[in-house]
Write a protein that holds these residues in place. Structure first.
Motif, PDB file in Angstrom:
ATOM      1  N   ARG A 183       4.387  12.701   0.076  1.00  0.00           N
ATOM      2  CA  ARG A 183       4.703  11.428   0.731  1.00  0.00           C
ATOM      3  C   ARG A 183       4.539  10.260  -0.232  1.00  0.00           C
ATOM      4  N   ILE A 184       3.479  10.294  -1.032  1.00  0.00           N
ATOM      5  CA  ILE A 184       3.276   9.235  -2.018  1.00  0.00           C
ATOM      6  C   ILE A 184       4.356   9.301  -3.086  1.00  0.00           C
ATOM      7  N   ALA A 185       4.735  10.515  -3.505  1.00  0.00           N
ATOM      8  CA  ALA A 185       5.795  10.662  -4.501  1.00  0.00           C
ATOM      9  C   ALA A 185       7.089  10.019  -4.006  1.00  0.00           C
ATOM     10  N   ASN A 186       7.438  10.258  -2.751  1.00  0.00           N
ATOM     11  CA  ASN A 186       8.666   9.676  -2.206  1.00  0.00           C
ATOM     12  C   ASN A 186       8.582   8.153  -2.097  1.00  0.00           C
ATOM     13  N   GLY A 223       0.024  13.482   4.290  1.00  0.00           N
ATOM     14  CA  GLY A 223       1.143  13.387   3.370  1.00  0.00           C
ATOM     15  C   GLY A 223       1.607  14.675   2.740  1.00  0.00           C
ATOM     16  N   LEU A 224       1.057  15.828   3.171  1.00  0.00           N
ATOM     17  CA  LEU A 224       1.408  17.093   2.529  1.00  0.00           C
ATOM     18  C   LEU A 224       2.505  17.862   3.261  1.00  0.00           C
ATOM     19  N   GLY A 225       2.943  17.370   4.436  1.00  0.00           N
ATOM     20  CA  GLY A 225       4.082  18.015   5.084  1.00  0.00           C
ATOM     21  C   GLY A 225       3.797  18.650   6.423  1.00  0.00           C
ATOM     22  N   ARG A 231       3.152  12.521 -11.905  1.00  0.00           N
ATOM     23  CA  ARG A 231       1.797  12.404 -12.447  1.00  0.00           C
ATOM     24  C   ARG A 231       0.977  11.347 -11.719  1.00  0.00           C
ATOM     25  N   ARG A 232       1.658  10.348 -11.143  1.00  0.00           N
ATOM     26  CA  ARG A 232       0.956   9.244 -10.486  1.00  0.00           C
ATOM     27  C   ARG A 232       0.941   9.389  -8.952  1.00  0.00           C
ATOM     28  N   SER A 233       1.325  10.539  -8.437  1.00  0.00           N
ATOM     29  CA  SER A 233       1.501  10.698  -6.993  1.00  0.00           C
ATOM     30  C   SER A 233       0.331  11.345  -6.277  1.00  0.00           C
ATOM     31  N   ARG A 234      -0.782  11.544  -6.953  1.00  0.00           N
ATOM     32  CA  ARG A 234      -2.013  12.029  -6.329  1.00  0.00           C
ATOM     33  C   ARG A 234      -1.826  13.368  -5.627  1.00  0.00           C
ATOM     34  N   GLY A 235      -0.897  14.186  -6.114  1.00  0.00           N
ATOM     35  CA  GLY A 235      -0.692  15.507  -5.538  1.00  0.00           C
ATOM     36  C   GLY A 235      -0.088  15.504  -4.152  1.00  0.00           C
ATOM     37  N   THR A 236       0.555  14.387  -3.760  1.00  0.00           N
ATOM     38  CA  THR A 236       1.005  14.206  -2.382  1.00  0.00           C
ATOM     39  C   THR A 236       2.488  13.862  -2.337  1.00  0.00           C
ATOM     40  N   ASP A 291       0.842  -1.188   0.000  1.00  0.00           N
ATOM     41  CA  ASP A 291       0.000   0.000   0.000  1.00  0.00           C
ATOM     42  C   ASP A 291       0.878   1.239   0.000  1.00  0.00           C
ATOM     43  N   LEU A 292       0.736   2.063  -1.035  1.00  0.00           N
ATOM     44  CA  LEU A 292       1.594   3.225  -1.188  1.00  0.00           C
ATOM     45  C   LEU A 292       0.895   4.501  -0.784  1.00  0.00           C
ATOM     46  N   ARG A 293      -0.229   4.382  -0.077  1.00  0.00           N
ATOM     47  CA  ARG A 293      -0.948   5.577   0.345  1.00  0.00           C
ATOM     48  C   ARG A 293      -0.846   5.719   1.845  1.00  0.00           C
ATOM     49  N   ASP A 294      -1.808   6.457   2.441  1.00  0.00           N
ATOM     50  CA  ASP A 294      -1.751   6.749   3.863  1.00  0.00           C
ATOM     51  C   ASP A 294      -2.923   6.086   4.567  1.00  0.00           C
ATOM     52  N   VAL A 295      -2.637   5.002   5.264  1.00  0.00           N
ATOM     53  CA  VAL A 295      -3.641   4.329   6.068  1.00  0.00           C
ATOM     54  C   VAL A 295      -3.072   4.107   7.449  1.00  0.00           C
ATOM     55  N   ASP A 296      -3.950   3.860   8.411  1.00  0.00           N
ATOM     56  CA  ASP A 296      -3.521   3.708   9.793  1.00  0.00           C
ATOM     57  C   ASP A 296      -2.987   2.310  10.042  1.00  0.00           C
TER      58      ASP A 296
END
Length: 342
Positions: free
Chosen positions: A220-223, A64-66, A213-218, A3-8
């Motif tokens: 943390r996901i980009a990294n 994930g925005l900082g 382009r695939r990082s959903r504007g975030t 999972d490359l997103r933000d979940v608990d």
């Protein structure tokens, strides 16, 4: 899949260490959020000139925005120590009292997900933020007495993904409130360029643009996507170089498509489009259909699908848009969509 997103969920310590190494340490290094950066710089400069702790700061916005990074920067640029905590860890007024009473003068206290604090702790925090004092109740019933305890002046930095859940008395006690916005692709390219240099990965502009382009504007996901691309390059490529072909192959392996949608995103869209003929469909029904918790769908999947125009939320439930049909390659009939309710 990974999972490359933000979940608990618990995060591997090595992943946390890498994320920490990629964090900027000053506002000058921080990419994006230009308006917020300027406001924070003014706040910190004024506090430094007056030789006082900075005003309390509330940072809100999607994960994930900082927000955590900015809290660390506030402490670093104030030349003050940083204390980290979180709302779920403060479930009693006593937890907060112990935390506040141990702060040193000028220390920066960061409370992540501050909206999840216990109500009794929130009420204690009002007085602490305003007067640097708390009242500790000793005893019970008619014999209970309140003992005032003075606190060292401190700066509270609160972070929340759901600012609407904060009570007004708490929100009003912050001297500065900032809302972080999703990043533009060119800003994410700068984030990726900086992170790639720190990871020792050679990456041409086209490859950086594809990850952005695939990082959903975030960021943390980009990294995280960048680290998976680096892993793929180490195993299947030239080790320290990742071109556009490597990026495509790596992200295809992890089921991240050209718009940043992953397996769960597509499962939700597919259920709405194919099983429920475009909707409307209720969140509970959708949760059962894809075998995922409704909270995960509502907080992790839906925001991005709504933001890119693939999903709509109506009083009768979720509906798929023509763009969602096009992305899945499914013919659509506008007559079955609940667009009148959008």
């Amino acid at each position: 899949m990974d999972d490359l997103r933000d979940v608990d969920e618990p995060v591997d310590e090595s992943e946390l260490a890498i994320e920490g190494a990629l964090r900027p340490s000053s506002l000058a290094e921080f990419v994006g959020q230009q308006k917020v950066r300027g406001q924070l710089q003014l706040l910190l400069d004024a506090a430094r000139l007056q030789q006082r702790p900075a005003d309390h700061i509330l940072l809100s916005g999607p994960p994930g925005l900082g927000k955590t990074t900015l809290a660390m920067i506030v402490a670093h640029e104030s030349e003050r120590p940083l204390r980290l905590s979180s709302g779920p860890a403060i479930q009693h007024a006593g937890d907060l009292a112990a935390l506040l009473s141990s702060l040193t003068p000028g220390e920066v206290l960061f409370i992540d997900e501050i909206h999840r604090m216990a109500r009794s702790a929130e009420e204690m925090l009002y007085l602490a933020m305003e007067d640097f004092r708390i009242d500790i109740m000793v005893g019970k019933g008619a014999g209970a007495t309140s003992i005032p305890l003075d606190l060292a002046p401190f700066t509270l930095v609160g972070a929340t993904t759901r600012s609407g859940l904060l009570p007004n008395p708490l929100r009003d006690r912050f001297g500065f409130t900032a809302h972080l916005e999703y990043y533009e692709p060119f800003e994410l390219e700068r984030v990726i360029e900086r992170s790639a240099a720190r990871l020792g990965v050679e990456m041409p502009p086209a490859a950086r643009a594809e990850i952005a382009r695939r990082s959903r504007g975030t960021p943390r996901i980009a990294n995280r996507l960048l680290r998976r691309v680096r892993d793929y390059a180490l195993v299947h490529g030239d080790g320290d170089a990742a071109d556009e072909a490597i990026v495509d192959a790596a992200l295809d392996l992890y089921d991240v498509d050209a718009l940043g949608l992953d397996r769960l995103d597509r499962a939700v869209l597919d259920a709405v489009v194919r099983r429920f003929r475009g909707g409307p469909v209720g969140l509970g029904t959708l949760s059962v259909a894809v075998g995922e918790e409704s909270d995960t769908i509502e907080s992790v999947v839906e925001p991005y699908l709504v933001r890119i125009g693939f999903l709509g939320r109506t009083p009768r439930g979720r509906v798929a848009t023509p763009e969602a049909y096009g992305h899945l390659g499914v013919p659509h009939d506008n007559s079955v969509l609940g667009f009148d309710d959008l």
